[in-house]
Every structure is written in C-alpha cells, then in structure tokens.
Design a protein around this motif. Sequence first.
Motif, PDB file in Angstrom:
ATOM      1  N   MET A  53       0.833  -1.176   0.000  1.00 51.47           N
ATOM      2  CA  MET A  53       0.000   0.000   0.000  1.00 51.47           C
ATOM      3  C   MET A  53       0.885   1.249   0.000  1.00 51.47           C
ATOM      4  N   ALA A  54       0.529   2.219  -0.796  1.00 51.37           N
ATOM      5  CA  ALA A  54       1.313   3.442  -0.911  1.00 51.37           C
ATOM      6  C   ALA A  54       1.181   4.301   0.340  1.00 51.37           C
ATOM      7  N   ARG A  55       2.249   4.929   0.713  1.00 49.70           N
ATOM      8  CA  ARG A  55       2.259   5.805   1.877  1.00 49.70           C
ATOM      9  C   ARG A  55       1.647   7.149   1.500  1.00 49.70           C
ATOM     10  N   THR A  56       0.808   7.689   2.375  1.00 46.97           N
ATOM     11  CA  THR A  56       0.194   8.998   2.166  1.00 46.97           C
ATOM     12  C   THR A  56       1.052  10.053   2.829  1.00 46.97           C
ATOM     13  N   THR A  57       1.323  11.124   2.107  1.00 45.39           N
ATOM     14  CA  THR A  57       2.051  12.253   2.675  1.00 45.39           C
ATOM     15  C   THR A  57       1.290  13.534   2.356  1.00 45.39           C
ATOM     16  N   LYS A 117       1.873   9.432  12.134  1.00 46.39           N
ATOM     17  CA  LYS A 117       0.964   9.819  13.212  1.00 46.39           C
ATOM     18  C   LYS A 117       1.609  10.863  14.126  1.00 46.39           C
ATOM     19  N   GLN A 118       2.906  10.749  14.339  1.00 45.40           N
ATOM     20  CA  GLN A 118       3.622  11.671  15.212  1.00 45.40           C
ATOM     21  C   GLN A 118       3.633  13.099  14.673  1.00 45.40           C
ATOM     22  N   ASP A 119       3.358  13.274  13.382  1.00 42.75           N
ATOM     23  CA  ASP A 119       3.359  14.604  12.774  1.00 42.75           C
ATOM     24  C   ASP A 119       2.010  15.302  12.912  1.00 42.75           C
ATOM     25  N   GLN A 127      -0.279   5.573   9.970  1.00 45.11           N
ATOM     26  CA  GLN A 127       1.081   5.290   9.494  1.00 45.11           C
ATOM     27  C   GLN A 127       2.089   5.491  10.614  1.00 45.11           C
ATOM     28  N   HIS A 128       2.964   4.534  10.768  1.00 43.24           N
ATOM     29  CA  HIS A 128       4.004   4.578  11.783  1.00 43.24           C
ATOM     30  C   HIS A 128       5.349   4.367  11.101  1.00 43.24           C
ATOM     31  N   PRO A 129       6.383   5.101  11.529  1.00 39.38           N
ATOM     32  CA  PRO A 129       7.706   4.863  10.932  1.00 39.38           C
ATOM     33  C   PRO A 129       8.213   3.465  11.262  1.00 39.38           C
TER      34      PRO A 129
END
Length: 54
Positions: A1-5, A17-19, A51-53
């Motif tokens: 799955m593609a990461r959302t930014t 999530k931390q952002d 999302q988590h790093p």
Amino acid sequence: MARTTYRCTCGALVEFKQDLEKESGLTTRRWKCKQCGTPVPGQIGEKVSHQHPS
C-alpha cells in the motif's frame, strides 16, 4: 500500500501519526499539523494517523 504524505502550508511534511495533533472535544476526529496547528484535510489526516515509521 502506498504511503500517504501531505505538505503543510508551513512547509512541514506530514507523513506519520507523530506529525499530527488531534483536536479534542469534538465528536468527529479533526487533525492539525503538529508544527503550526494548521488543519489537515480529514481524509488525509485519517490515512496518515495510521502510518508509523518502521
């Protein structure tokens, strides 16, 4: 799955999530950029909140 930014208007890259910062006291979740407090669009905020790093 593609990461959302998301690139906030302050220039911060919101990708984990931390952002994000969650607005409290509301019945629906609303997300803000942790750097400046600018609201993040709802659908993007929900995706990024999972999302988590790694």
